[in-house]
Design a protein around this motif. Structure first.
Motif, mmCIF file in Angstrom:
data_model
loop_
_atom_site.group_PDB
_atom_site.id
_atom_site.type_symbol
_atom_site.label_atom_id
_atom_site.label_comp_id
_atom_site.label_asym_id
_atom_site.label_seq_id
_atom_site.Cartn_x
_atom_site.Cartn_y
_atom_site.Cartn_z
ATOM 1 N N LEU A 121 0.909 -0.991 0.085
ATOM 2 C CA LEU A 121 0.194 -0.084 -0.067
ATOM 3 C C LEU A 121 1.155 1.264 -0.406
ATOM 4 N N THR B 162 3.831 0.562 3.096
ATOM 5 C CA THR B 162 3.440 -0.479 3.887
ATOM 6 C C THR B 162 3.608 -1.607 3.308
ATOM 7 N N PHE C 95 2.232 -12.906 3.010
ATOM 8 C CA PHE C 95 0.992 -13.684 3.825
ATOM 9 C C PHE C 95 1.104 -14.992 2.432
ATOM 10 N N LEU D 74 -3.914 -3.876 5.418
ATOM 11 C CA LEU D 74 -2.353 -4.142 6.607
ATOM 12 C C LEU D 74 -2.433 -3.840 8.086
ATOM 13 N N CYS E 230 -6.415 -14.395 4.488
ATOM 14 C CA CYS E 230 -6.005 -13.919 5.467
ATOM 15 C C CYS E 230 -4.557 -14.707 5.963
ATOM 16 N N ASP F 251 -0.736 -14.115 8.568
ATOM 17 C CA ASP F 251 0.904 -13.588 8.807
ATOM 18 C C ASP F 251 1.816 -13.448 8.360
ATOM 19 N N VAL G 113 -2.168 -10.008 7.333
ATOM 20 C CA VAL G 113 -2.101 -9.021 5.935
ATOM 21 C C VAL G 113 -3.845 -9.865 5.741
#
Lengths: 99, 99
Positions: free
Chosen positions: A7, A91, A95, B7, B41, B43, B55
């Motif tokens: 982002l 940022t 994952f 994030l 989603c 870590d 995320v």
């Protein structure tokens, strides 16, 4: 598989043309970097206040493939020549998509 | 289609169990919110220093469908009960996947 997410926020001075050129050049990267399995980027849609300005998501088969992308000259060139001059903040994370 | 990206960084006090529970409950949301087309989603993998901790990416057919998710009680419940208590910072955006 893993997903890379970034982002970014642009400086006040950034122009629409500069950002459009970044999006265009980033979308060319899959042709130069076969390790990229899926690649998307674009401007925030303005649905929520306080959002970041720009998003990149990219999927890879492995961390090693992501690192090839991360350090690839074609990717570095877009970062150094086009993104860095107008980047206010960034940022990121990577994952696993395997849950 | 559009992709929603978030994030997040957790507070120092956040525990692995708390984060694992958040991931588990978020992954239950597609069953409760049919507007979600795709949901991931997890870590951060620790590949790069300075990355965010966690995320979420989720795809929707339209902005309206994303807003149903954003404001859905099941989603708000995870945010209010589990995420907010350990959230240090959050950055998000939604962007078009239609390039």
């Amino acid at each position: 598989m893993l997903r890379h997410v970034v982002l970014m926020n642009w400086t006040e001075a950034a122009t629409g043309e500069q950002v459009a050129e970044i999006a265009r050049r980033l979308r060319e990267l899959p042709a130069a970097i076969p390790e990229i399995r899926s690649y998307q980027c674009g401007d925030d849609l303005g649905v929520n206040p306080g959002n970041a300005n720009f998003v990149v998501t990219a999927d890879f088969d492995s961390v090693d493939d992501y690192i090839v992308y991360r350090d690839h000259p074609a990717h570095r060139k877009v970062i150094d020549e086009l993104i860095a001059p107008i980047l206010a903040s960034r940022t990121g994370a990577q994952f696993s998509l395997d849950g």
